[in-house]
Motif scaffolding. Structure first.
Motif, PDB file in Angstrom:
ATOM      1  N   CYS A 196      33.114  61.997 -47.506  1.00 60.53           N
ATOM      2  CA  CYS A 196      33.066  60.934 -48.507  1.00 60.53           C
ATOM      3  C   CYS A 196      32.150  61.362 -49.650  1.00 60.53           C
ATOM      4  N   VAL A 197      32.639  61.259 -50.869  1.00 60.67           N
ATOM      5  CA  VAL A 197      31.867  61.689 -52.032  1.00 60.67           C
ATOM      6  C   VAL A 197      31.862  60.599 -53.095  1.00 60.67           C
ATOM      7  N   ARG A 198      30.853  60.682 -53.945  1.00 56.99           N
ATOM      8  CA  ARG A 198      30.680  59.738 -55.042  1.00 56.99           C
ATOM      9  C   ARG A 198      29.729  60.377 -56.040  1.00 56.99           C
ATOM     10  N   PRO A 199      29.927  60.208 -57.329  1.00 56.66           N
ATOM     11  CA  PRO A 199      28.987  60.803 -58.283  1.00 56.66           C
ATOM     12  C   PRO A 199      27.538  60.487 -57.915  1.00 56.66           C
ATOM     13  N   VAL A 200      26.724  61.527 -57.879  1.00 63.21           N
ATOM     14  CA  VAL A 200      25.352  61.394 -57.382  1.00 63.21           C
ATOM     15  C   VAL A 200      24.546  60.308 -58.099  1.00 63.21           C
ATOM     16  N   PRO A 201      24.633  60.178 -59.443  1.00 63.07           N
ATOM     17  CA  PRO A 201      23.861  59.099 -60.076  1.00 63.07           C
ATOM     18  C   PRO A 201      24.228  57.718 -59.549  1.00 63.07           C
TER      19      PRO A 201
ATOM     20  N   TRP B 182      20.690  63.926 -62.947  1.00 61.29           N
ATOM     21  CA  TRP B 182      21.435  64.223 -61.729  1.00 61.29           C
ATOM     22  C   TRP B 182      22.946  64.166 -61.920  1.00 61.29           C
ATOM     23  N   GLU B 183      23.389  63.969 -63.139  1.00 61.93           N
ATOM     24  CA  GLU B 183      24.831  63.877 -63.368  1.00 61.93           C
ATOM     25  C   GLU B 183      25.546  65.174 -63.004  1.00 61.93           C
ATOM     26  N   GLY B 184      24.905  66.305 -63.222  1.00 67.84           N
ATOM     27  CA  GLY B 184      25.538  67.582 -62.918  1.00 67.84           C
ATOM     28  C   GLY B 184      25.555  67.948 -61.452  1.00 67.84           C
ATOM     29  N   ALA B 185      24.964  67.113 -60.595  1.00 68.36           N
ATOM     30  CA  ALA B 185      24.913  67.427 -59.167  1.00 68.36           C
ATOM     31  C   ALA B 185      26.229  67.167 -58.450  1.00 68.36           C
TER      32      ALA B 185
END
Length: 281
Positions: A109-114, A251-254
């Motif tokens: 499960c993934v989601r944009p880190v911010p 943290w957007e680039g994470a």
């Protein structure tokens, strides 16, 4: 024979919603984090060089002992049940899982880190009379210091993120299915169908408008009520972030899986770059 599959990936990214939906199927067992992951870690340590008697264990015995943990914990289930065991650390042990269960699959499960940081921050600010164990029961701190702690190599986000990146580029990356939170929330039936197909399970019609799940006692013990709360209906919530713009940008680039040059598997729905809500601060 019990089939073993796994749910891993990032926190606050839909694993509880996925488990709540999967458990509607009487042929499936799923839930929040189980104790099996920590038991595996403990047995692996006891079979290591710190224990001199480990000399008497060969590879087959070691594998049998570890498989026995799963079979003992899930032993009361009806034959043929498909187990989805949840643990953030499973992606870090993908080589081990592949040896123990050659047919297993891992749903990440993934989601944009911010947005994950935003989601945790909302819980902290909502529970103003609680002290969350997520941050070691520290009563101080700010959104900035909490984000730093979560993104540390052993932190709530940093550890599973690094474990997932390792798995995405390992020998068993084909066992991974990257599942974006928005895809599950917006298209639950289609997403579940893809999960069933990926795991080789027969299809099942789920009720996405009547979802029941209760982990209140577990969350209360963590000092973080609502951590595993699930809405009765699967839907996407559009909102603005409460994070300051510089914290968001840091943290957007994470969210590296959104970069086609980085990830090896295409996320469900073919939209690994989809965002949740808006980034306006």
């Amino acid at each position: 024979m019990t089939q073993y599959h796994f749910i891993s990936g990032l926190p606050r990214a839909g694993s509880t919603l996925l488990s709540a939906l999967l458990r509607q199927n009487p042929a499936v067992r799923a839930g929040i984090v189980s104790p099996v992951g920590s038991l595996v870690a403990a047995v692996l340590k006891d079979m290591g060089p710190d224990n001199e008697t480990s000399l008497f264990l060969d590879e087959a015995q070691r594998a049998a002992l570890l498989r026995g943990l799963f079979d003992s914990y899930y032993g009361a289930l009806p034959p043929g049940t498909a187990v989805f065991d949840t643990n953030r650390g499973w992606t870090g042990r993908l080589d081990l899982l592949a040896r123990l269960f050659p047919d297993c699959r891992v749903i990440c499960c993934v989601r944009p880190v911010p947005w994950i940081i935003d989601s945790v921050e909302r819980l902290i600010r909502r529970n103003v009379f609680e002290v969350s164990k997520i941050f070691g029961s520290d009563v101080g701190g700010t959104a900035y210091s909490r984000a730093e702690l979560m993104m540390a190599p052993s932190g709530l986000i940093g550890f599973p993120l690094n474990a997932m990146k390792q798995a995405m580029h390992g020998d068993h990356s084909a066992r991974l299915l990257l599942l974006p939170y928005d895809t599950l929330a917006e298209h639950p039936q289609e997403t579940l169908a893809a999960v069933y197909e990926f795991c080789g399970l027969p299809p099942f019609k789920h009720d996405v408008d009547d979802i029941a799940f209760d982990a209140g006692e577990f969350d209360a013990r963590l000092g973080t009520p609502g951590l595993h709360a699930v809405r009765p209906q699967a839907r996407r919530e559009v909102r603005e972030t409460i994070l300051p713009p510089d914290l968001w940008a840091r943290w957007e680039g994470a969210s590296v899986w959104r970069d086609p040059a980085f990830h090896r598997r295409v996320a469900v729905g073919g939209t690994p770059g989809a965002d949740h809500g808006t980034a306006a601060g």
